[in-house]
Design a protein around this motif. Structure first.
Motif, mmCIF file in Angstrom:
data_model
loop_
_atom_site.group_PDB
_atom_site.id
_atom_site.type_symbol
_atom_site.label_atom_id
_atom_site.label_comp_id
_atom_site.label_asym_id
_atom_site.label_seq_id
_atom_site.Cartn_x
_atom_site.Cartn_y
_atom_site.Cartn_z
ATOM 1 N N PRO A 27 3.871 6.621 15.735
ATOM 2 C CA PRO A 27 3.823 7.114 17.113
ATOM 3 C C PRO A 27 2.563 7.953 17.326
ATOM 4 N N VAL A 28 1.967 7.787 18.494
ATOM 5 C CA VAL A 28 0.735 8.509 18.802
ATOM 6 C C VAL A 28 1.055 9.652 19.759
ATOM 7 N N ASP A 29 0.360 10.772 19.566
ATOM 8 C CA ASP A 29 0.542 11.947 20.417
ATOM 9 C C ASP A 29 -0.693 12.147 21.267
ATOM 10 N N GLY A 30 -0.933 11.230 22.190
ATOM 11 C CA GLY A 30 -2.085 11.337 23.069
ATOM 12 C C GLY A 30 -3.393 10.914 22.430
ATOM 13 N N THR A 31 -3.377 10.513 21.171
ATOM 14 C CA THR A 31 -4.600 10.067 20.511
ATOM 15 C C THR A 31 -4.668 8.551 20.544
ATOM 16 N N THR A 56 -5.531 6.009 13.720
ATOM 17 C CA THR A 56 -4.461 6.109 12.732
ATOM 18 C C THR A 56 -4.305 4.834 11.913
ATOM 19 N N LYS A 95 10.223 5.524 16.359
ATOM 20 C CA LYS A 95 9.241 5.339 17.439
ATOM 21 C C LYS A 95 7.934 4.708 16.980
ATOM 22 N N TRP A 96 7.945 3.978 15.874
ATOM 23 C CA TRP A 96 6.768 3.221 15.466
ATOM 24 C C TRP A 96 6.694 1.987 16.348
ATOM 25 N N SER A 129 -1.032 -0.782 21.578
ATOM 26 C CA SER A 129 0.133 0.100 21.644
ATOM 27 C C SER A 129 0.764 0.085 23.026
#
Length: 174
Positions: free
Chosen positions: A10-14, A19, A102-103, A136
């Motif tokens: 899961p990405v946090d705004g990046t 990643t 949440k992947w 994504s």
């Protein structure tokens, strides 16, 4: 050749591209190690909920087999079936756990081994760098389209009175 699914954390705004070292490749198919060492394999893969379900199922089966006064051969056969199911569904359990965390599934790759799958995926990934494409954002879990939605490309439904197939229509001569 094996089929691999590629999963991103899961990405946090990046950007997902930052990643790439954390991507996970899950091979579809029978897992020998999950077949032989089911509970140990679940713990090694950190599939805690699946491990809990395995333990509960094993205890419940043992209680039922004890109440039925099953022989040792029957107990062995039941546990062998559970082990085969574990080997067959190991990849699905892993994908299910990743989706619960949440992947996101990015792609499906066909290759001989995991290294070749990584190479194929990242070759495709880098060729799309110039294109403004973020995998994504692709929703791979959307339901299929329905006939009743506006702008659907489906042909109109046939009237209910028509006969389908090689049969003649009602009240027409042969």
């Amino acid at each position: 050749m094996s089929v691999y699914t590629v999963h991103a954390p899961p990405v946090d705004g990046t950007d997902v591209r930052g990643t790439t070292d954390k991507f996970v490749f899950v091979r579809d198919g029978f897992s020998f190690w999950a077949f032989v060492f089911g509970p140990v394999w679940l713990l090694y893969q950190r599939l805690w909920l699946a491990f809990t379900g395995y333990v509960v199922l094993s205890i419940a089966l043992e209680v039922v087999l004890t109440l039925l006064r099953a022989s040792g051969g029957t107990r062995f056969a039941v546990m062998a079936v559970i082990a085969v199911l574990m080997g067959l569904e190991a990849a699905s359990l892993r994908r299910w756990t990743l989706s619960r965390r949440k992947w996101r599934q990015l792609d499906v790759v066909v290759a001989d081994d995991e290294e070749a799958a990584e190479r194929r995926f990242f070759d495709r990934w880098t060729s799309m760098r110039g294109v403004n494409f973020d995998p994504s954002t692709v929703d791979r879990g959307a339901p299929p389209p329905t006939r009743n939605g506006p702008g659907q490309p489906f042909p109109p439904s046939m009237p209910r009175s028509d006969i389908v197939g090689l049969f003649p229509q009602p009240r027409f001569p042969r």
